[in-house]
Design an enzyme around this catalytic site. Structure first.
Site, PDB file in Angstrom:
ATOM      1  N   ASP A   1       0.829  -1.201   0.000  1.00  0.00           N
ATOM      2  CA  ASP A   1       0.000   0.000   0.000  1.00  0.00           C
ATOM      3  C   ASP A   1       0.868   1.257   0.000  1.00  0.00           C
ATOM      4  OD1 ASP A   1      -2.290  -1.520   0.063  1.00  0.00           O
ATOM      5  OD2 ASP A   1      -2.548  -1.377   2.238  1.00  0.00           O
TER       6      ASP A   1
ATOM      7  N   TYR B   1       6.061  -9.413   7.943  1.00  0.00           N
ATOM      8  CA  TYR B   1       5.710  -8.014   8.178  1.00  0.00           C
ATOM      9  C   TYR B   1       6.023  -7.651   9.625  1.00  0.00           C
ATOM     10  CZ  TYR B   1       2.789  -8.491   3.970  1.00  0.00           C
ATOM     11  OH  TYR B   1       2.315  -8.721   2.697  1.00  0.00           O
TER      12      TYR B   1
END
Length: 343
Positions: free
Chosen positions: A166, A229
């Site tokens: 993103d 992540y």
């Protein structure tokens, strides 16, 4: 079908001269043949029990044989240039084939999209809505592509990547990509020079740049890898020891309905994803930093927030409180097999 000897000899001589003047290392051969040859070929094929090679295949084979005689440059499919023999005009032309560069990029700052994102209102012209920039965000694609466009003296470029992050997500893992450089005039690119120009910007960095065949576009675009992540999560209350224990044991299959934030551009489907590992890095007050290792295609923000129940289980549902992701970093991509097949 008739190829006049003198005209063919002239075309071959012109082609070899143009090839010698080119700074290419490899070349391919193509031909354009008159329609009447194709008509005659169809008539002959109708009489045959077993089919032979087409007229065009025979001509190309002959041209390659003649062009490679005494030639130091290699004739190959994925070539630097293409030489076209037009038997309608009895002329030849040469076109520089696209250059494909494989590498990995790190996105070092937020508010950078992956692909070029033109303003919908002005379509790149510049207007009040986009502050006359013509785009919504600076992109990784242009921060890499513009430098190589200039170095290659090309008309355009396109970046093909394995997945995307993103706009508000940092990537320190190194995401695989292939940059396609169209209509280059300079074929002798210095990849190190390009990398140094890109890395000096401090917004995006690239590494392990290599020229690759066209087939790498599909390979990289269609490859999906497990990822790690690091997420900073904010709760609507303070973190407890029980919360840490729950998070440390959170792994297994989750159900994810297409998130509300992307539902306008993606099919509304229920997907199963595997959380392979989750660990607590640190916590203080109402914030906790976690490391997540999961299957490709997992929506991390929704894994945290639950997206109003569309992801289940989620960190929010397990901790029985509101949770939201306030910072996210792609820290590792398990894409090592690509290095085994890079030319």
């Amino acid at each position: 079908m008739l190829i006049e000897g003198e005209k063919l000899d002239k075309m071959l001589l012109d082609a070899k001269t143009v090839l010698e003047q080119s700074n290419c290392k490899t070349f391919s051969v193509s031909s354009v043949i008159p329609k009447e040859w194709l008509v005659d070929e169809e008539k002959e094929f109708d009489k045959m029990i077993t089919k032979s090679r087409t007229v065009k295949a025979k001509i190309n084979h002959m041209l390659i044989k003649e062009m490679t005689k005494g030639q130091t440059k290699k004739c190959t499919i994925d070539a630097d240039v293409k030489i076209i023999f037009d038997f309608n005009t009895h002329k030849i032309s040469i076109s520089n084939e696209p250059i494909f560069i494989f590498g990995r990029y790190n996105k070092l700052e937020k508010e950078i999209s992956q692909s070029r994102w033109l303003c919908k209102k002005c379509e790149g012209e510049g207007c009040f809505k986009c502050y006359y920039k013509g785009k919504n965000y600076t992109s990784v694609e242009e921060l890499i592509g513009e430098h190589f466009k200039e170095l290659a003296q090309s008309s355009n470029y396109c970046m093909h990547a394995s997945g995307r992050e993103d706009v508000d997500v940092i990537n320190t893992a190194g995401r695989p990509f292939v940059l396609e450089i169209m209509n280059p005039k300079n074929l002798l690119l210095d990849l190190n020079e390009g990398a140094n120009l890109i890395n000096a910007q401090k917004e995006v960095s690239v590494s392990n740049l290599k020229k690759v065949p066209r087939s790498f576009v599909e390979l990289v675009s269609n490859s999906h890898f497990d990822k790690e992540y690091i997420a900073e999560v904010e709760l609507d209350r303070n973190v407890t020891k029980e919360d840490v224990d729950i998070l440390s044991n959170f792994k297994g299959v989750i159900d994810q309905q297409t998130p509300n934030r992307v539902a306008h551009r993606r099919s509304d489907l229920l997907r199963k994803r595997i959380i392979k590992d989750l660990s607590v890095v640190s916590h203080e007050a109402n914030k906790v930093k976690i490391k997540i290792f999961c299957e490709p295609g997992t929506y991390i923000k929704e894994l945290i927030s639950s997206d109003k129940g569309r992801t289940n289980p989620s960190i929010s549902s397990l901790l029985k409180c509101e949770a939201k992701c306030i910072d996210l970093i792609v820290s590792k991509i398990n894409d090592g097999f690509l290095d085994l097949v890079v030319c």
